[in-house]
Design a protein around this motif. Structure first.
Motif, PDB file in Angstrom:
ATOM      1  N   ALA A 158       0.956  -1.231  -0.051  1.00  0.00           N
ATOM      2  CA  ALA A 158       0.188  -0.087   0.208  1.00  0.00           C
ATOM      3  C   ALA A 158       0.961   1.253  -0.161  1.00  0.00           C
ATOM      4  CB  ALA A 158      -0.858  -0.011   1.334  1.00  0.00           C
ATOM      5  N   PRO A 159       0.837   2.175  -1.104  1.00  0.00           N
ATOM      6  CA  PRO A 159       1.397   3.421  -0.893  1.00  0.00           C
ATOM      7  C   PRO A 159       1.166   4.405   0.102  1.00  0.00           C
ATOM      8  CG  PRO A 159      -0.167   3.344  -2.670  1.00  0.00           C
ATOM      9  CD  PRO A 159      -0.253   2.104  -1.927  1.00  0.00           C
ATOM     10  N   LEU A 160       2.214   4.760   0.780  1.00  0.00           N
ATOM     11  CA  LEU A 160       2.007   5.696   1.911  1.00  0.00           C
ATOM     12  C   LEU A 160       2.093   7.273   1.728  1.00  0.00           C
ATOM     13  CD1 LEU A 160       3.780   3.743   4.838  1.00  0.00           C
ATOM     14  CD2 LEU A 160       1.350   3.799   4.228  1.00  0.00           C
ATOM     15  N   TYR A 161       3.402   7.532   0.995  1.00  0.00           N
ATOM     16  CA  TYR A 161       3.535   9.046   0.538  1.00  0.00           C
ATOM     17  C   TYR A 161       4.734   9.079  -0.037  1.00  0.00           C
ATOM     18  CZ  TYR A 161       7.011   8.550   4.652  1.00  0.00           C
ATOM     19  OH  TYR A 161       7.785   8.308   5.483  1.00  0.00           O
ATOM     20  N   LEU A 249      11.499  14.267   5.548  1.00  0.00           N
ATOM     21  CA  LEU A 249      11.154  14.076   6.835  1.00  0.00           C
ATOM     22  C   LEU A 249      12.535  13.878   7.969  1.00  0.00           C
ATOM     23  CD1 LEU A 249       8.346  11.383   6.910  1.00  0.00           C
ATOM     24  CD2 LEU A 249       8.284  13.774   6.977  1.00  0.00           C
ATOM     25  N   SER A 250      13.558  13.989   7.387  1.00  0.00           N
ATOM     26  CA  SER A 250      14.795  14.097   8.088  1.00  0.00           C
ATOM     27  C   SER A 250      15.278  15.525   8.517  1.00  0.00           C
ATOM     28  CB  SER A 250      16.026  13.216   7.482  1.00  0.00           C
ATOM     29  OG  SER A 250      16.553  14.102   6.381  1.00  0.00           O
ATOM     30  N   VAL A 251      14.649  16.383   7.779  1.00  0.00           N
ATOM     31  CA  VAL A 251      15.052  17.886   8.095  1.00  0.00           C
ATOM     32  C   VAL A 251      14.661  18.485   9.239  1.00  0.00           C
ATOM     33  CG1 VAL A 251      14.908  20.132   6.943  1.00  0.00           C
ATOM     34  CG2 VAL A 251      15.147  18.221   5.526  1.00  0.00           C
ATOM     35  N   PRO A 252      15.389  19.061  10.068  1.00  0.00           N
ATOM     36  CA  PRO A 252      14.674  19.458  11.359  1.00  0.00           C
ATOM     37  C   PRO A 252      13.970  20.812  11.237  1.00  0.00           C
ATOM     38  CG  PRO A 252      17.095  19.024  11.445  1.00  0.00           C
ATOM     39  CD  PRO A 252      16.854  18.939  10.084  1.00  0.00           C
ATOM     40  N   ALA A 303      -4.791  -2.006   8.483  1.00  0.00           N
ATOM     41  CA  ALA A 303      -5.306  -0.806   8.204  1.00  0.00           C
ATOM     42  C   ALA A 303      -5.240   0.205   9.538  1.00  0.00           C
ATOM     43  CB  ALA A 303      -6.872  -1.316   8.044  1.00  0.00           C
ATOM     44  N   ALA A 304      -5.157  -0.329  10.652  1.00  0.00           N
ATOM     45  CA  ALA A 304      -4.872   0.470  11.678  1.00  0.00           C
ATOM     46  C   ALA A 304      -3.383   1.221  11.711  1.00  0.00           C
ATOM     47  CB  ALA A 304      -5.072  -0.293  13.005  1.00  0.00           C
ATOM     48  N   LEU A 305      -2.552   0.460  11.197  1.00  0.00           N
ATOM     49  CA  LEU A 305      -1.213   1.091  11.077  1.00  0.00           C
ATOM     50  C   LEU A 305      -1.182   2.204  10.101  1.00  0.00           C
ATOM     51  CD1 LEU A 305       1.892   0.883  11.955  1.00  0.00           C
ATOM     52  CD2 LEU A 305       2.118  -0.858  10.257  1.00  0.00           C
ATOM     53  N   ARG A 306      -1.758   1.945   8.891  1.00  0.00           N
ATOM     54  CA  ARG A 306      -1.855   2.862   7.853  1.00  0.00           C
ATOM     55  C   ARG A 306      -2.491   4.089   8.377  1.00  0.00           C
ATOM     56  NH1 ARG A 306      -4.223   1.077   2.261  1.00  0.00           N
ATOM     57  NH2 ARG A 306      -3.513   2.932   1.516  1.00  0.00           N
ATOM     58  N   ASN A 307      -3.549   3.950   8.890  1.00  0.00           N
ATOM     59  CA  ASN A 307      -4.135   5.126   9.599  1.00  0.00           C
ATOM     60  C   ASN A 307      -3.172   5.893  10.659  1.00  0.00           C
ATOM     61  OD1 ASN A 307      -6.592   4.601   8.138  1.00  0.00           O
ATOM     62  ND2 ASN A 307      -7.819   3.188   9.683  1.00  0.00           N
ATOM     63  N   ALA A 308      -2.622   5.251  11.648  1.00  0.00           N
ATOM     64  CA  ALA A 308      -1.645   5.655  12.372  1.00  0.00           C
ATOM     65  C   ALA A 308      -0.705   6.741  11.738  1.00  0.00           C
ATOM     66  CB  ALA A 308      -1.154   4.776  13.198  1.00  0.00           C
ATOM     67  N   ILE A 309      -0.373   5.937  10.638  1.00  0.00           N
ATOM     68  CA  ILE A 309       0.910   6.697   9.790  1.00  0.00           C
ATOM     69  C   ILE A 309       0.180   7.836   9.148  1.00  0.00           C
ATOM     70  CG2 ILE A 309       2.308   6.486   7.630  1.00  0.00           C
ATOM     71  CD1 ILE A 309       2.479   3.438   8.208  1.00  0.00           C
ATOM     72  N   TYR A 310      -0.885   7.870   8.603  1.00  0.00           N
ATOM     73  CA  TYR A 310      -1.493   9.099   7.911  1.00  0.00           C
ATOM     74  C   TYR A 310      -2.045  10.161   9.199  1.00  0.00           C
ATOM     75  CZ  TYR A 310      -2.286   6.566   3.763  1.00  0.00           C
ATOM     76  OH  TYR A 310      -1.804   5.717   2.561  1.00  0.00           O
ATOM     77  N   ALA A 311      -2.073   9.814  10.334  1.00  0.00           N
ATOM     78  CA  ALA A 311      -2.278  10.627  11.443  1.00  0.00           C
ATOM     79  C   ALA A 311      -1.068  11.475  11.908  1.00  0.00           C
ATOM     80  CB  ALA A 311      -3.015  10.042  12.598  1.00  0.00           C
ATOM     81  N   CYS A 312       0.110  11.036  11.424  1.00  0.00           N
ATOM     82  CA  CYS A 312       1.378  11.604  11.884  1.00  0.00           C
ATOM     83  C   CYS A 312       1.610  12.918  11.009  1.00  0.00           C
ATOM     84  CB  CYS A 312       2.705  10.704  11.728  1.00  0.00           C
ATOM     85  SG  CYS A 312       2.745   9.348  12.279  1.00  0.00           S
ATOM     86  N   GLU A 313       2.390  13.734  11.546  1.00  0.00           N
ATOM     87  CA  GLU A 313       2.380  15.136  10.815  1.00  0.00           C
ATOM     88  C   GLU A 313       3.084  15.120   9.244  1.00  0.00           C
ATOM     89  OE1 GLU A 313       4.318  18.142  12.928  1.00  0.00           O
ATOM     90  OE2 GLU A 313       3.289  17.775  14.813  1.00  0.00           O
ATOM     91  N   LEU A 314       4.044  14.423   9.159  1.00  0.00           N
ATOM     92  CA  LEU A 314       4.654  14.014   7.699  1.00  0.00           C
ATOM     93  C   LEU A 314       4.790  15.354   6.868  1.00  0.00           C
ATOM     94  CD1 LEU A 314       2.479  10.891   6.619  1.00  0.00           C
ATOM     95  CD2 LEU A 314       4.639  11.147   7.868  1.00  0.00           C
ATOM     96  N   PRO A 315       5.431  16.556   7.309  1.00  0.00           N
ATOM     97  CA  PRO A 315       5.462  17.776   7.030  1.00  0.00           C
ATOM     98  C   PRO A 315       6.373  17.644   5.575  1.00  0.00           C
ATOM     99  CG  PRO A 315       7.111  17.271   8.599  1.00  0.00           C
ATOM    100  CD  PRO A 315       6.421  16.296   8.855  1.00  0.00           C
TER     101      PRO A 315
END
Length: 321
Positions: A158-161, A249-252, A303-315
């Motif tokens: 499943a693609p995430l980002y 995501l590694s950029v402070p 599915a729960a793990l994917r939802n948790a990933i999408y809930a992260c900030e991921l700037p």
């Protein structure tokens, strides 16, 4: 032969001491010793050599202890299966993550999982893509967060980002005051690379393919950094040893805050710039995916793990559904 007796012999083999094994099993030493003697009599073999202050496992005993451990694992799996049948989210989820994603995603992800599905703790494993694929096939982990491309192994994905790359430059670099930099301009710089095995190294070499000549037999700084982590390479960028590409995501966060006149800013030793293409093509990115075995039955956990990933900030990344 009982599961309790098998548990006892595994404990003695592990502790190499009857007293410590009894303590680990929460029974008295005589109870443990009698049970093991009963099992030895039933099997008509000697499992342990006993001497003053020392217990060793016989060669045949080693094989029996290994099989006993396997039986105990299978028995535990039966209970786990029954537990999951009542609640697919109950029980740990073994998650693998590549090195260039783990440090930047996991802190937020673990918090999200604890808040959303506390009954499903994550058991985490960081490693190279090739090793995580091997662990997935062997059932040592349930799923993995990796970056494409990797060999087609028949996994469900499943693609995430999509995550863009950014250039990391010393603050006194000639490009440091620019708004962006092109991949062509980076080709004339001393590029610090991750070591062989890191998929992000391959991504960098796709953007700047001429740096591949430094990957095996070159001397000097490029060769000495094979095997380093992204954070180590960032420190060397800060010291003026060269430039590198890093995932967004590694950029402070503080490194990308706009400067406010009159406000005292913390000293930044590394300048991060977007990478654009001189021919107006899409900037370099990597696609991050979640992969799992098609035979893995805990779909709700995935599915729960994917939802948790999408809930992260991921700037700065492009979320995918």
């Amino acid at each position: 032969m009982t599961l309790t007796e098998l548990k006892y012999i595994v404990a003695v083999a592990r502790e190499r001491h009857f007293g410590k094994a009894a303590e680990a099993c929460y029974v008295s030493q005589p109870t443990l010793s009698v049970a093991i003697k009963k099992l030895e009599d039933e099997l008509e073999v000697k499992l342990f050599e006993r001497s003053a202050g020392e217990v060793t496992v016989t060669p045949l005993g080693e094989q029996i202890v290994q099989q006993a451990q396997s039986v105990l694992d299978q028995a535990a799996s039966i209970k786990e299966i029954a537990k999951r049948g009542k609640d697919p989210l109950a029980g740990p989820l073994n998650l693998g993550v590549i090195y260039t994603i783990g440090p930047y995603l996991l802190p937020d992800l673990v918090r999200q999982v604890i808040a959303r599905t506390p009954q499903m703790p994550l058991v985490l494993q960081e490693n190279f893509t090739a090793k995580l694929l091997e662990m997935l096939r062997a059932g040592e982990i349930d799923c993995a967060i990796m970056a494409e491309p990797f060999p087609d192994t028949g996994l469900a994905m499943a693609p995430l980002y999509d995550e863009p790359f950014m250039a990391a430059l010393p603050v006194k670099h000639k490009f440091a005051d620019r708004e962006s930099v092109t991949s062509e301009e980076l080709q004339n710089e001393t590029m610090l690379l991750l070591g062989t095995g890191h998929c992000f190294r391959d991504h960098v070499l796709e953007v700047c393919p001429e740096f591949a000549r430094f990957s095996s037999n070159a001397e000097g700084i490029r060769k000495s950094f094979e095997g380093s982590s992204l954070e180590t390479i960032k420190h060397m960028v800060a010291s003026g040893m060269g430039v590198t590409l890093v995932p967004r995501l590694s950029v402070p966060a503080e490194a990308l805050k706009p400067k406010v006149k009159g406000r005292k800013e913390p000293e930044q030793m590394v300048r991060y710039l977007p990478v654009r293409d001189a021919q107006d093509r899409d900037p370099p990115t990597r696609r991050v995916v979640l992969a799992w075995r098609r035979t893995f039955t805990r779909y709700e956990a995935i599915a729960a793990l994917r939802n948790a990933i999408y809930a992260c900030e991921l700037p700065g990344v492009k979320r995918l559904s």
